[in-house]
Design a protein around this motif. Structure first.
Motif, short mmCIF file in Angstrom:
data_model
loop_
_atom_site.label_atom_id
_atom_site.label_comp_id
_atom_site.label_asym_id
_atom_site.label_seq_id
_atom_site.Cartn_x
_atom_site.Cartn_y
_atom_site.Cartn_z
N SER A 122 3.97 7.10 -2.68
CA SER A 122 3.39 8.00 -1.69
C SER A 122 2.51 7.17 -0.77
CB SER A 122 2.55 9.08 -2.38
OG SER A 122 1.93 9.91 -1.43
N GLY A 123 2.81 7.19 0.51
CA GLY A 123 2.08 6.36 1.45
C GLY A 123 2.81 5.10 1.85
N PHE A 138 12.15 4.68 -2.88
CA PHE A 138 10.71 4.76 -2.62
C PHE A 138 10.34 6.25 -2.56
CE2 PHE A 138 12.11 0.69 -1.12
CZ PHE A 138 11.08 -0.18 -1.49
N LEU A 139 9.79 6.75 -3.66
CA LEU A 139 9.60 8.19 -3.82
C LEU A 139 8.15 8.58 -4.08
CD1 LEU A 139 12.60 8.86 -6.26
CD2 LEU A 139 12.64 8.87 -3.75
N PRO A 167 -3.70 -0.28 -6.96
CA PRO A 167 -3.41 0.11 -8.34
C PRO A 167 -2.77 1.49 -8.43
CG PRO A 167 -5.75 0.32 -7.91
CD PRO A 167 -5.15 -0.33 -6.69
N PHE A 168 -3.03 2.32 -7.41
CA PHE A 168 -2.47 3.68 -7.38
C PHE A 168 -1.97 3.98 -5.97
CE2 PHE A 168 -5.97 3.55 -10.43
CZ PHE A 168 -5.34 3.99 -11.60
N ASP A 169 -1.01 4.91 -5.87
CA ASP A 169 -0.57 5.31 -4.54
C ASP A 169 -1.48 6.42 -4.02
OD1 ASP A 169 0.22 7.69 -5.75
OD2 ASP A 169 2.35 7.47 -5.31
N GLU A 170 -1.13 7.03 -2.90
CA GLU A 170 -2.00 8.02 -2.27
C GLU A 170 -2.12 9.32 -3.07
OE1 GLU A 170 -0.78 8.60 1.77
OE2 GLU A 170 -1.51 6.62 2.41
N GLU A 171 -1.26 9.50 -4.05
CA GLU A 171 -1.32 10.68 -4.91
C GLU A 171 -1.98 10.38 -6.25
OE1 GLU A 171 2.62 13.17 -3.50
OE2 GLU A 171 2.89 11.51 -4.90
#
Length: 211
Positions: free
Chosen positions: A102-103, A85-86, A62-66
């Protein structure tokens, strides 16, 4: 000669594209796909979808690494790049907004609008007719600055749509820009490898060396 790649080899092409349009490579200007947003990179029948919300899939989140919320999006539509991909850092360096990557990427699928339900592996061999079926790639022979591609490979030689004999200790070479643009077909024989899925990929031409 014509060539087809299958399994992890097809996913490798998709992975190379992701790396080439990822933030770090873009803001360092160390990629052959610099400034390709809104431009045609693939053959016009190619579609790439990112869906981080597939239930139970390896790449779902549901969320990236940030902590940025992920979203389902079309990365490539009709061969045209719709998004990079940012992370927040790379997006800021580029003067853009984060894409929640991120990731890395999340559940990518590469398909073709030309694919029919009958385009199984056997049908893809018939489309290949005569050429090389690549089932395994070795080494890291991609120059992301120039797009030059050269990797060790093994697989099978195909004539008139029928596998004739195995081949190994060969090298396939070309340029990634040309290879992406020359994808002729993608099979309905979809295979999932990690966070990426695609059917067999038929490429119009590639250089093969070895015995």
């Amino acid at each position: 000669m014509s060539g087809a790649v299958r399994g992890a080899s097809g996913g490798g092409l998709l992975g190379a594209f992701v790396q080439a349009v990822s933030g770090g490579a873009l803001y360092r200007k160390s990629t052959f796909l610099l400034d390709t947003l809104g431009k045609s990179v693939f053959a016009p029948h190619i579609q790439i979808l990112e869906d981080p919300h597939v239930v139970g899939a390896v790449g779902s989140a549901p969320f990236d690494e940030e902590g940025v919320k992920t979203q389902r999006r079309q990365v490539v539509k009709d061969g045209v790049v719709q998004g990079y991909f940012l992370s927040t850092y790379s997006a800021r360096k580029l003067g853009m907004k984060t894409t929640g990557n991120s990731g890395g990427s999340h559940n990518l699928s590469m398909t073709s609008s030309l694919t029919k339900s009958t385009d199984n592996f056997k049908a893809m061999l018939k489309k290949l007719d005569t050429g090389l079926l690549v089932t395994e790639l070795m080494g890291q022979g991609v120059n992301y600055v120039t797009g030059d591609y050269s990797r060790g490979a093994s697989g099978y030689w195909v004539e008139k749509g029928i596998i004739q004999y195995p081949v190994e200790e060969i090298t396939i070479a070309g340029n990634m820009k040309d290879m992406l643009a020359q994808i002729v077909a993608i099979g309905a024989d979809t295979l999932i490898r990690g966070t990426k899925q695609t059917g067999s990929v038929l490429i119009e031409s590639m250089t093969v060396a070895g015995n």
